[in-house]
Design an enzyme around this catalytic site. Structure first.
Site, PDB file in Angstrom:
ATOM      1  N   ASN A 228      -3.902  10.595  -4.071  1.00  0.00           N
ATOM      2  CA  ASN A 228      -3.550  10.320  -5.476  1.00  0.00           C
ATOM      3  C   ASN A 228      -4.804   9.923  -6.247  1.00  0.00           C
ATOM      4  OD1 ASN A 228      -3.906   7.343  -5.300  1.00  0.00           O
ATOM      5  ND2 ASN A 228      -2.273   7.581  -3.791  1.00  0.00           N
TER       6      ASN A 228
ATOM      7  N   ASP B 223       3.404   7.498  -0.445  1.00  0.00           N
ATOM      8  CA  ASP B 223       4.759   7.212   0.043  1.00  0.00           C
ATOM      9  C   ASP B 223       5.178   8.158   1.160  1.00  0.00           C
ATOM     10  OD1 ASP B 223       5.446   5.025  -1.656  1.00  0.00           O
ATOM     11  OD2 ASP B 223       5.483   6.441  -3.330  1.00  0.00           O
TER      12      ASP B 223
ATOM     13  N   LYS C 201      -7.409  24.167  11.308  1.00  0.00           N
ATOM     14  CA  LYS C 201      -7.068  24.553   9.938  1.00  0.00           C
ATOM     15  C   LYS C 201      -5.972  25.624   9.958  1.00  0.00           C
ATOM     16  CE  LYS C 201      -8.723  26.538   5.754  1.00  0.00           C
ATOM     17  NZ  LYS C 201      -9.500  27.640   5.244  1.00  0.00           N
TER      18      LYS C 201
ATOM     19  N   PHE D 258       1.614  -4.507  -6.702  1.00  0.00           N
ATOM     20  CA  PHE D 258       1.392  -3.758  -7.939  1.00  0.00           C
ATOM     21  C   PHE D 258       2.521  -2.757  -8.115  1.00  0.00           C
ATOM     22  CE2 PHE D 258      -2.852  -4.409  -9.858  1.00  0.00           C
ATOM     23  CZ  PHE D 258      -3.274  -5.436  -9.038  1.00  0.00           C
TER      24      PHE D 258
ATOM     25  N   LYS E  47      11.437  -3.896  -8.154  1.00  0.00           N
ATOM     26  CA  LYS E  47      10.433  -3.926  -7.069  1.00  0.00           C
ATOM     27  C   LYS E  47      10.098  -5.360  -6.669  1.00  0.00           C
ATOM     28  CE  LYS E  47       8.168   0.422  -7.799  1.00  0.00           C
ATOM     29  NZ  LYS E  47       7.057   1.142  -8.392  1.00  0.00           N
TER      30      LYS E  47
ATOM     31  N   LYS F   1      10.898  -6.140  -2.826  1.00  0.00           N
ATOM     32  CA  LYS F   1       9.759  -6.264  -1.907  1.00  0.00           C
ATOM     33  C   LYS F   1       9.424  -7.727  -1.624  1.00  0.00           C
ATOM     34  CE  LYS F   1       7.815  -1.758  -3.137  1.00  0.00           C
ATOM     35  NZ  LYS F   1       6.648  -0.895  -2.958  1.00  0.00           N
TER      36      LYS F   1
HETATM   37  N1  CTP Z   1       3.068   0.076  -1.420  1.00  0.00           N
HETATM   38  C1  CTP Z   1       2.920  -0.151  -0.071  1.00  0.00           C
HETATM   39  N2  CTP Z   1       3.266   0.818   0.830  1.00  0.00           N
HETATM   40  C2  CTP Z   1       3.792   1.988   0.403  1.00  0.00           C
HETATM   41  C3  CTP Z   1       3.945   2.223  -0.986  1.00  0.00           C
HETATM   42  C4  CTP Z   1       3.570   1.253  -1.872  1.00  0.00           C
HETATM   43  O1  CTP Z   1       2.450  -1.221   0.320  1.00  0.00           O
HETATM   44  N3  CTP Z   1       4.101   2.900   1.290  1.00  0.00           N
HETATM   45  C5  CTP Z   1       2.698  -0.999  -2.350  1.00  0.00           C
HETATM   46  C6  CTP Z   1       1.507  -0.729  -3.216  1.00  0.00           C
HETATM   47  O2  CTP Z   1       0.315  -1.217  -2.622  1.00  0.00           O
HETATM   48  C7  CTP Z   1       1.842  -1.514  -4.465  1.00  0.00           C
HETATM   49  C8  CTP Z   1       3.339  -1.467  -4.517  1.00  0.00           C
HETATM   50  O3  CTP Z   1       3.772  -1.140  -3.212  1.00  0.00           O
HETATM   51  O4  CTP Z   1       1.461  -2.866  -4.349  1.00  0.00           O
HETATM   52  C9  CTP Z   1       3.980  -0.528  -5.508  1.00  0.00           C
HETATM   53  O5  CTP Z   1       3.642   0.805  -5.360  1.00  0.00           O
HETATM   54  P1  CTP Z   1       4.318   1.920  -6.285  1.00  0.00           P
HETATM   55  O6  CTP Z   1       3.807   3.248  -5.872  1.00  0.00           O
HETATM   56  O7  CTP Z   1       4.252   1.550  -7.704  1.00  0.00           O
HETATM   57  O8  CTP Z   1       5.806   1.798  -5.938  1.00  0.00           O
HETATM   58  P2  CTP Z   1       6.736   2.328  -4.811  1.00  0.00           P
HETATM   59  O9  CTP Z   1       7.311   1.128  -4.185  1.00  0.00           O
HETATM   60  O10 CTP Z   1       6.046   3.293  -3.917  1.00  0.00           O
HETATM   61  O11 CTP Z   1       7.908   3.024  -5.636  1.00  0.00           O
HETATM   62  P3  CTP Z   1       7.976   4.386  -6.452  1.00  0.00           P
HETATM   63  O12 CTP Z   1       6.861   5.276  -5.975  1.00  0.00           O
HETATM   64  O13 CTP Z   1       9.320   4.861  -6.131  1.00  0.00           O
HETATM   65  O14 CTP Z   1       7.814   3.966  -7.870  1.00  0.00           O
END
Ligand code: CTP
Length: 399
Positions: free
Chosen positions: A206, A275, A285, A320, A334, A338
Protein backbone atom coordinates in the site's frame (compact mmCIF):
# COMPACT_ATOMS: atom_id res chain seq x y z
CA UNK A 1 22.97 23.32 34.46
CA UNK A 2 20.53 22.78 31.58
CA UNK A 3 21.10 20.79 28.41
CA UNK A 4 24.45 20.75 26.64
CA UNK A 5 24.35 22.10 23.12
CA UNK A 6 26.89 21.88 20.32
CA UNK A 7 26.97 25.07 18.27
CA UNK A 8 28.74 24.87 14.92
CA UNK A 9 29.66 28.16 13.27
CA UNK A 10 30.78 28.26 9.66
CA UNK A 11 32.25 31.08 7.58
CA UNK A 12 29.35 33.28 6.52
CA UNK A 13 28.70 36.91 7.37
CA UNK A 14 25.80 35.89 9.64
CA UNK A 15 28.44 34.45 11.99
CA UNK A 16 28.37 37.90 13.56
CA UNK A 17 25.00 36.91 15.08
CA UNK A 18 26.33 33.68 16.63
CA UNK A 19 27.45 35.39 19.88
CA UNK A 20 23.86 36.61 20.40
CA UNK A 21 22.64 33.02 20.02
CA UNK A 22 25.22 31.85 22.56
CA UNK A 23 24.04 34.57 24.98
CA UNK A 24 20.42 33.45 24.69
CA UNK A 25 21.31 29.80 25.25
CA UNK A 26 23.61 30.48 28.19
CA UNK A 27 20.98 32.75 29.80
CA UNK A 28 18.50 29.86 29.53
CA UNK A 29 20.96 27.66 31.45
CA UNK A 30 22.34 25.70 28.50
CA UNK A 31 25.94 24.56 28.42
CA UNK A 32 27.20 25.61 24.99
CA UNK A 33 30.19 24.01 23.25
CA UNK A 34 31.24 25.96 20.18
CA UNK A 35 33.01 24.44 17.19
CA UNK A 36 34.13 26.92 14.52
CA UNK A 37 35.51 26.43 11.06
CA UNK A 38 38.66 28.38 10.13
CA UNK A 39 36.58 30.58 7.80
CA UNK A 40 34.20 31.43 10.65
CA UNK A 41 37.09 32.96 12.60
CA UNK A 42 37.39 35.59 9.84
CA UNK A 43 33.96 36.90 10.87
CA UNK A 44 33.89 36.47 14.65
CA UNK A 45 36.64 35.67 17.12
CA UNK A 46 36.95 32.44 19.11
CA UNK A 47 37.73 34.64 22.13
CA UNK A 48 34.27 36.24 21.98
CA UNK A 49 32.58 32.84 21.83
CA UNK A 50 34.77 31.28 24.53
CA UNK A 51 34.02 34.23 26.84
CA UNK A 52 30.28 34.11 26.26
CA UNK A 53 29.94 30.31 26.43
CA UNK A 54 32.38 29.80 29.29
CA UNK A 55 33.89 26.85 27.41
CA UNK A 56 36.93 26.59 25.19
CA UNK A 57 36.18 26.80 21.48
CA UNK A 58 37.19 23.92 19.19
CA UNK A 59 38.82 24.98 15.97
CA UNK A 60 40.68 22.12 14.41
CA UNK A 61 41.51 18.48 14.83
CA UNK A 62 45.18 18.89 15.53
CA UNK A 63 45.53 21.95 17.74
CA UNK A 64 43.99 20.44 20.88
CA UNK A 65 46.35 19.70 23.76
CA UNK A 66 44.00 17.32 25.58
CA UNK A 67 42.98 14.10 23.83
CA UNK A 68 43.17 15.64 20.35
CA UNK A 69 42.14 12.50 18.52
CA UNK A 70 38.91 11.97 20.43
CA UNK A 71 37.72 15.53 20.99
CA UNK A 72 35.15 15.16 18.20
CA UNK A 73 33.73 12.05 19.90
CA UNK A 74 33.60 13.60 23.35
CA UNK A 75 31.83 16.67 21.95
CA UNK A 76 29.30 14.41 20.25
CA UNK A 77 28.76 12.38 23.43
CA UNK A 78 28.57 15.35 25.78
CA UNK A 79 25.81 17.29 24.02
CA UNK A 80 22.13 16.54 23.42
CA UNK A 81 21.59 18.58 20.29
CA UNK A 82 23.68 20.26 17.60
CA UNK A 83 22.86 23.45 15.75
CA UNK A 84 24.90 24.88 12.89
CA UNK A 85 24.33 28.62 12.48
CA UNK A 86 25.19 29.96 10.04
CA UNK A 87 25.59 26.99 7.71
CA UNK A 88 27.29 27.92 4.44
CA UNK A 89 26.73 26.22 1.07
CA UNK A 90 30.21 24.73 1.33
CA UNK A 91 29.54 23.22 4.75
CA UNK A 92 26.15 21.85 3.63
CA UNK A 93 27.79 20.29 0.57
CA UNK A 94 30.40 18.58 2.74
CA UNK A 95 27.93 17.31 5.31
CA UNK A 96 25.57 15.98 2.64
CA UNK A 97 28.37 14.10 0.96
CA UNK A 98 30.14 12.58 3.93
CA UNK A 99 33.20 14.80 3.79
CA UNK A 100 34.75 15.18 7.23
CA UNK A 101 37.83 17.35 6.80
CA UNK A 102 37.64 19.62 9.82
CA UNK A 103 36.56 19.55 13.45
CA UNK A 104 32.94 20.50 12.76
CA UNK A 105 32.24 18.05 9.93
CA UNK A 106 34.13 15.27 11.75
CA UNK A 107 32.17 15.87 14.96
CA UNK A 108 28.88 15.84 13.06
CA UNK A 109 29.87 12.60 11.34
CA UNK A 110 29.95 11.03 14.81
CA UNK A 111 26.73 12.74 15.86
CA UNK A 112 23.59 10.65 16.33
CA UNK A 113 21.36 13.19 18.04
CA UNK A 114 19.06 15.89 16.65
CA UNK A 115 20.90 18.36 14.45
CA UNK A 116 19.48 21.67 13.24
CA UNK A 117 21.01 23.32 10.18
CA UNK A 118 20.47 27.05 9.54
CA UNK A 119 21.46 27.76 5.92
CA UNK A 120 22.65 31.31 5.33
CA UNK A 121 23.86 32.62 1.99
CA UNK A 122 23.14 34.70 -1.07
CA UNK A 123 19.74 34.07 -2.68
CA UNK A 124 21.23 32.66 -5.90
CA UNK A 125 23.44 30.29 -3.94
CA UNK A 126 20.40 29.23 -1.89
CA UNK A 127 18.34 28.56 -4.99
CA UNK A 128 21.14 26.65 -6.71
CA UNK A 129 19.78 23.17 -7.45
CA UNK A 130 22.96 21.55 -6.14
CA UNK A 131 22.49 23.23 -2.76
CA UNK A 132 18.77 22.36 -2.77
CA UNK A 133 19.57 18.71 -3.57
CA UNK A 134 22.07 18.65 -0.70
CA UNK A 135 19.46 20.08 1.68
CA UNK A 136 16.94 17.48 0.54
CA UNK A 137 19.45 14.74 1.11
CA UNK A 138 20.20 15.98 4.62
CA UNK A 139 16.50 16.24 5.31
CA UNK A 140 16.03 12.64 4.23
CA UNK A 141 18.73 11.58 6.66
CA UNK A 142 16.88 13.26 9.51
CA UNK A 143 18.69 16.61 9.75
CA UNK A 144 16.34 19.46 10.49
CA UNK A 145 16.56 22.58 8.33
CA UNK A 146 15.50 26.02 9.40
CA UNK A 147 14.13 27.89 6.42
CA UNK A 148 16.14 31.07 5.89
CA UNK A 149 14.39 34.42 6.19
CA UNK A 150 13.76 36.56 3.14
CA UNK A 151 14.92 40.12 2.92
CA UNK A 152 17.94 42.30 2.38
CA UNK A 153 21.13 40.25 2.25
CA UNK A 154 24.62 41.37 3.24
CA UNK A 155 25.75 40.95 -0.38
CA UNK A 156 23.29 43.62 -1.55
CA UNK A 157 20.76 41.22 -3.07
CA UNK A 158 17.24 40.82 -1.73
CA UNK A 159 15.63 37.41 -1.32
CA UNK A 160 15.78 34.15 0.56
CA UNK A 161 19.00 33.29 2.33
CA UNK A 162 19.16 35.34 5.51
CA UNK A 163 19.91 33.38 8.65
CA UNK A 164 16.86 33.32 10.96
CA UNK A 165 17.20 35.67 13.93
CA UNK A 166 19.07 34.19 16.95
CA UNK A 167 15.83 34.36 18.94
CA UNK A 168 14.07 32.08 16.40
CA UNK A 169 16.97 29.61 16.34
CA UNK A 170 17.08 29.58 20.14
CA UNK A 171 13.33 28.83 20.31
CA UNK A 172 13.77 25.97 17.84
CA UNK A 173 16.61 24.49 19.94
CA UNK A 174 14.46 24.80 23.06
CA UNK A 175 11.51 23.18 21.31
CA UNK A 176 13.65 20.33 20.03
CA UNK A 177 15.21 19.70 23.42
CA UNK A 178 11.69 19.56 24.84
CA UNK A 179 10.82 17.83 28.05
CA UNK A 180 12.36 14.43 28.93
CA UNK A 181 8.96 13.31 30.11
CA UNK A 182 9.15 9.84 28.54
CA UNK A 183 12.38 8.99 30.37
CA UNK A 184 12.40 5.33 31.40
CA UNK A 185 9.38 4.43 29.26
CA UNK A 186 9.68 1.60 26.73
CA UNK A 187 7.89 2.60 23.55
CA UNK A 188 7.15 0.19 20.72
CA UNK A 189 6.20 1.75 17.38
CA UNK A 190 5.21 0.08 14.13
CA UNK A 191 5.45 1.94 10.84
CA UNK A 192 5.29 1.68 7.08
CA UNK A 193 3.49 -0.73 4.82
CA UNK A 194 3.82 -4.49 4.77
CA UNK A 195 4.64 -6.39 1.59
CA UNK A 196 2.79 -9.62 0.89
CA UNK A 197 4.64 -11.67 -1.74
CA UNK A 198 2.97 -13.61 -4.49
CA UNK A 199 6.24 -14.84 -5.96
CA UNK A 200 9.88 -13.63 -5.84
CA UNK A 201 9.11 -10.52 -7.91
CA UNK A 202 5.46 -9.62 -7.23
CA UNK A 203 3.84 -8.50 -4.00
CA UNK A 204 0.81 -6.65 -2.62
CA UNK A 205 1.44 -3.47 -0.67
CA UNK A 206 0.00 0.00 0.00
CA UNK A 207 0.97 3.68 -0.17
CA UNK A 208 2.31 4.10 3.36
CA UNK A 209 5.73 5.80 3.51
CA UNK A 210 6.27 5.24 7.23
CA UNK A 211 6.57 8.99 7.95
CA UNK A 212 3.99 9.07 10.73
CA UNK A 213 5.44 6.10 12.61
CA UNK A 214 8.99 7.35 12.18
CA UNK A 215 7.93 10.78 13.50
CA UNK A 216 6.52 9.07 16.60
CA UNK A 217 9.71 7.07 17.09
CA UNK A 218 11.80 10.22 16.67
CA UNK A 219 9.81 12.33 19.11
CA UNK A 220 9.58 9.53 21.68
CA UNK A 221 13.36 9.17 21.49
CA UNK A 222 13.87 12.93 21.85
CA UNK A 223 11.61 12.89 24.91
CA UNK A 224 13.75 10.26 26.60
CA UNK A 225 11.98 6.98 25.78
CA UNK A 226 13.67 3.72 24.96
CA UNK A 227 12.26 3.18 21.45
CA UNK A 228 11.86 0.07 19.31
CA UNK A 229 10.61 0.58 15.76
CA UNK A 230 9.26 -2.43 13.88
CA UNK A 231 8.65 -1.46 10.29
CA UNK A 232 7.94 -2.65 6.81
CA UNK A 233 9.98 -1.10 3.96
CA UNK A 234 10.25 2.64 4.74
CA UNK A 235 10.60 5.55 2.33
CA UNK A 236 12.25 7.66 5.05
CA UNK A 237 15.40 7.15 7.09
CA UNK A 238 15.13 5.70 10.59
CA UNK A 239 16.35 7.95 13.37
CA UNK A 240 19.69 7.19 15.01
CA UNK A 241 19.30 5.81 18.48
CA UNK A 242 16.11 3.87 17.77
CA UNK A 243 16.24 0.08 17.93
CA UNK A 244 15.02 -0.70 14.40
CA UNK A 245 13.68 -4.13 13.48
CA UNK A 246 12.87 -4.28 9.76
CA UNK A 247 10.25 -6.79 8.64
CA UNK A 248 8.42 -7.42 5.39
CA UNK A 249 5.09 -9.19 5.84
CA UNK A 250 2.22 -8.79 8.29
CA UNK A 251 3.01 -12.21 9.77
CA UNK A 252 6.63 -11.21 10.41
CA UNK A 253 5.47 -7.94 11.95
CA UNK A 254 3.03 -9.81 14.17
CA UNK A 255 5.78 -12.16 15.37
CA UNK A 256 8.23 -9.36 16.21
CA UNK A 257 5.58 -7.19 17.85
CA UNK A 258 4.34 -10.06 20.05
CA UNK A 259 7.93 -10.83 21.09
CA UNK A 260 8.28 -7.33 22.48
CA UNK A 261 4.76 -6.47 23.55
CA UNK A 262 5.02 -7.68 27.16
CA UNK A 263 8.03 -5.46 27.83
CA UNK A 264 6.48 -2.30 26.32
CA UNK A 265 4.77 0.46 28.29
CA UNK A 266 3.34 2.22 25.26
CA UNK A 267 2.61 0.72 21.86
CA UNK A 268 1.80 2.87 18.85
CA UNK A 269 0.62 0.92 15.82
CA UNK A 270 1.07 3.34 12.96
CA UNK A 271 1.87 0.64 10.39
CA UNK A 272 -0.45 0.17 7.43
CA UNK A 273 -0.66 -3.59 7.73
CA UNK A 274 -1.99 -5.45 4.69
CA UNK A 275 -5.30 -7.05 5.60
CA UNK A 276 -4.80 -9.88 3.13
CA UNK A 277 -1.95 -11.94 1.70
CA UNK A 278 -1.83 -14.24 -1.32
CA UNK A 279 -2.86 -17.73 -0.25
CA UNK A 280 0.08 -19.32 -2.06
CA UNK A 281 3.55 -17.78 -2.22
CA UNK A 282 5.28 -19.25 -5.26
CA UNK A 283 8.98 -19.93 -4.97
CA UNK A 284 9.57 -19.31 -8.66
CA UNK A 285 8.29 -16.40 -10.71
CA UNK A 286 4.88 -17.36 -12.07
CA UNK A 287 4.35 -17.13 -15.83
CA UNK A 288 1.40 -14.94 -16.77
CA UNK A 289 -0.35 -17.86 -18.42
CA UNK A 290 -0.28 -19.73 -15.10
CA UNK A 291 -1.30 -16.71 -13.05
CA UNK A 292 -4.87 -16.59 -14.31
CA UNK A 293 -7.35 -13.79 -13.66
CA UNK A 294 -7.79 -14.28 -9.92
CA UNK A 295 -5.44 -14.48 -6.99
CA UNK A 296 -6.73 -16.18 -3.88
CA UNK A 297 -6.17 -14.15 -0.76
CA UNK A 298 -6.32 -15.07 2.90
CA UNK A 299 -6.87 -12.72 5.86
CA UNK A 300 -3.86 -11.58 7.85
CA UNK A 301 -4.22 -11.53 11.62
CA UNK A 302 -5.18 -8.13 13.04
CA UNK A 303 -2.10 -7.28 15.10
CA UNK A 304 -3.70 -4.32 16.86
CA UNK A 305 -6.78 -6.30 17.87
CA UNK A 306 -4.55 -9.11 19.14
CA UNK A 307 -2.63 -6.65 21.32
CA UNK A 308 -5.92 -5.12 22.48
CA UNK A 309 -7.09 -8.51 23.70
CA UNK A 310 -3.84 -9.20 25.57
CA UNK A 311 -2.88 -5.83 27.02
CA UNK A 312 -2.45 -5.08 30.73
CA UNK A 313 -4.41 -2.10 32.10
CA UNK A 314 -1.23 -0.03 32.52
CA UNK A 315 -0.06 -0.68 28.94
CA UNK A 316 -1.23 2.11 26.67
CA UNK A 317 -2.22 1.02 23.20
CA UNK A 318 -2.58 3.51 20.36
CA UNK A 319 -4.05 2.48 17.02
CA UNK A 320 -4.59 4.28 13.76
CA UNK A 321 -7.56 4.26 11.43
CA UNK A 322 -7.23 5.32 7.81
CA UNK A 323 -10.68 6.17 6.49
CA UNK A 324 -12.10 7.90 3.45
CA UNK A 325 -15.85 7.93 4.25
CA UNK A 326 -17.99 7.79 7.39
CA UNK A 327 -14.67 8.36 9.09
CA UNK A 328 -15.78 9.18 12.63
CA UNK A 329 -18.42 6.45 12.89
CA UNK A 330 -16.04 3.80 11.52
CA UNK A 331 -13.26 4.92 13.84
CA UNK A 332 -15.53 4.73 16.92
CA UNK A 333 -16.27 1.11 16.03
CA UNK A 334 -12.56 0.32 15.59
CA UNK A 335 -11.70 1.95 18.94
CA UNK A 336 -14.13 -0.39 20.70
CA UNK A 337 -13.56 -3.56 18.70
CA UNK A 338 -9.79 -3.41 18.91
CA UNK A 339 -9.80 -2.37 22.60
CA UNK A 340 -7.34 0.50 22.17
CA UNK A 341 -6.82 3.45 24.51
CA UNK A 342 -6.40 6.05 21.79
CA UNK A 343 -7.44 5.77 18.17
CA UNK A 344 -5.85 8.25 15.78
CA UNK A 345 -8.28 8.88 12.98
CA UNK A 346 -6.69 9.85 9.72
CA UNK A 347 -9.14 11.03 7.07
CA UNK A 348 -6.87 10.23 4.14
CA UNK A 349 -9.23 11.90 1.67
CA UNK A 350 -8.31 15.38 3.04
CA UNK A 351 -5.49 17.38 1.45
CA UNK A 352 -2.50 17.60 3.77
CA UNK A 353 -3.39 14.33 5.51
CA UNK A 354 -2.42 10.71 5.26
CA UNK A 355 -0.02 9.00 2.93
CA UNK A 356 3.31 10.22 1.74
CA UNK A 357 3.11 13.81 2.98
CA UNK A 358 4.88 15.73 5.74
CA UNK A 359 1.69 16.93 7.43
CA UNK A 360 -1.39 15.31 8.85
CA UNK A 361 -4.91 16.16 10.07
CA UNK A 362 -6.06 13.75 12.73
CA UNK A 363 -8.74 13.29 15.35
CA UNK A 364 -7.74 11.67 18.62
CA UNK A 365 -10.48 9.41 19.98
CA UNK A 366 -10.23 8.10 23.51
CA UNK A 367 -11.65 5.03 25.21
CA UNK A 368 -13.50 7.40 27.58
CA UNK A 369 -15.48 8.75 24.64
CA UNK A 370 -13.61 12.07 24.57
CA UNK A 371 -12.48 13.24 21.15
CA UNK A 372 -9.97 15.91 20.11
CA UNK A 373 -9.84 17.25 16.56
CA UNK A 374 -6.34 18.53 15.68
CA UNK A 375 -5.72 21.04 12.92
CA UNK A 376 -3.27 20.57 10.03
CA UNK A 377 0.22 20.20 11.49
CA UNK A 378 3.54 18.48 10.86
CA UNK A 379 3.67 14.75 11.55
CA UNK A 380 6.21 15.46 14.31
CA UNK A 381 3.75 17.79 16.05
CA UNK A 382 1.01 15.18 15.69
CA UNK A 383 3.46 12.66 17.20
CA UNK A 384 4.07 14.96 20.18
CA UNK A 385 0.33 15.33 20.81
CA UNK A 386 -0.22 11.56 20.67
CA UNK A 387 2.70 10.92 23.04
CA UNK A 388 1.52 13.59 25.50
CA UNK A 389 -2.01 12.19 25.59
CA UNK A 390 -0.70 8.62 25.99
CA UNK A 391 1.51 9.76 28.86
CA UNK A 392 -1.47 11.47 30.56
CA UNK A 393 -3.44 8.22 30.34
CA UNK A 394 -0.56 6.20 31.73
CA UNK A 395 -0.14 8.57 34.67
CA UNK A 396 -3.88 8.32 35.34
CA UNK A 397 -3.94 4.50 35.40
CA UNK A 398 -0.88 4.38 37.63
CA UNK A 399 -2.43 6.58 40.30
N1 CTP B 1 -3.85 -3.19 11.84
C1 CTP B 1 -3.18 -4.27 12.34
N2 CTP B 1 -3.21 -5.47 11.67
C2 CTP B 1 -3.94 -5.59 10.54
C3 CTP B 1 -4.63 -4.47 10.02
C4 CTP B 1 -4.57 -3.28 10.69
O1 CTP B 1 -2.53 -4.16 13.38
N3 CTP B 1 -3.94 -6.75 9.92
C5 CTP B 1 -3.81 -1.93 12.60
C6 CTP B 1 -3.06 -0.80 11.95
O2 CTP B 1 -1.71 -0.77 12.36
C7 CTP B 1 -3.81 0.41 12.47
C8 CTP B 1 -5.20 -0.09 12.66
O3 CTP B 1 -5.12 -1.50 12.71
O4 CTP B 1 -3.32 0.81 13.73
C9 CTP B 1 -6.24 0.31 11.64
O5 CTP B 1 -5.96 -0.07 10.33
P1 CTP B 1 -7.01 0.21 9.16
O6 CTP B 1 -6.46 -0.34 7.90
O7 CTP B 1 -7.47 1.60 9.18
O8 CTP B 1 -8.23 -0.60 9.60
P2 CTP B 1 -8.69 -2.08 9.50
O9 CTP B 1 -8.90 -2.52 10.89
O10 CTP B 1 -7.77 -2.90 8.67
O11 CTP B 1 -10.13 -1.95 8.84
P3 CTP B 1 -10.60 -1.62 7.36
O12 CTP B 1 -9.44 -1.89 6.43
O13 CTP B 1 -11.74 -2.52 7.19
O14 CTP B 1 -10.97 -0.18 7.41
Amino acid sequence: MGASVLLGITGGIAAYKAPLLVRLMVKAGMNVHVVMTRAATEFVTPMTLATLSGNSVSLDMWGERDHPAVKHISLADATRIAVVAPATANFIGKLANGIADDMLTTTLMAYNKPTIICPSMNVNMYQNPILQANLQKLNLFGYQMMIPDSGELACGWTGEGRMPEPEAIFREVERRLGPRDLDGLRVLVTAGPTEEPLDPVRFLTNRSSGRMGVAIAKRALARGADVTLISGPLKVATPHGVNHIPVRTALEMMEKVLERFHESDLVVKAAAVADFRPEIVHEEKIKKEELGATINLVRNPDILATLGSRKWPDQILVGFAAETSNAIQNARIKLKNKNVDILVLNDVSKTGAGFDCETNIVRLMFRSGDEEQLSLMSKEDVADKILSRALDLRRRVNH
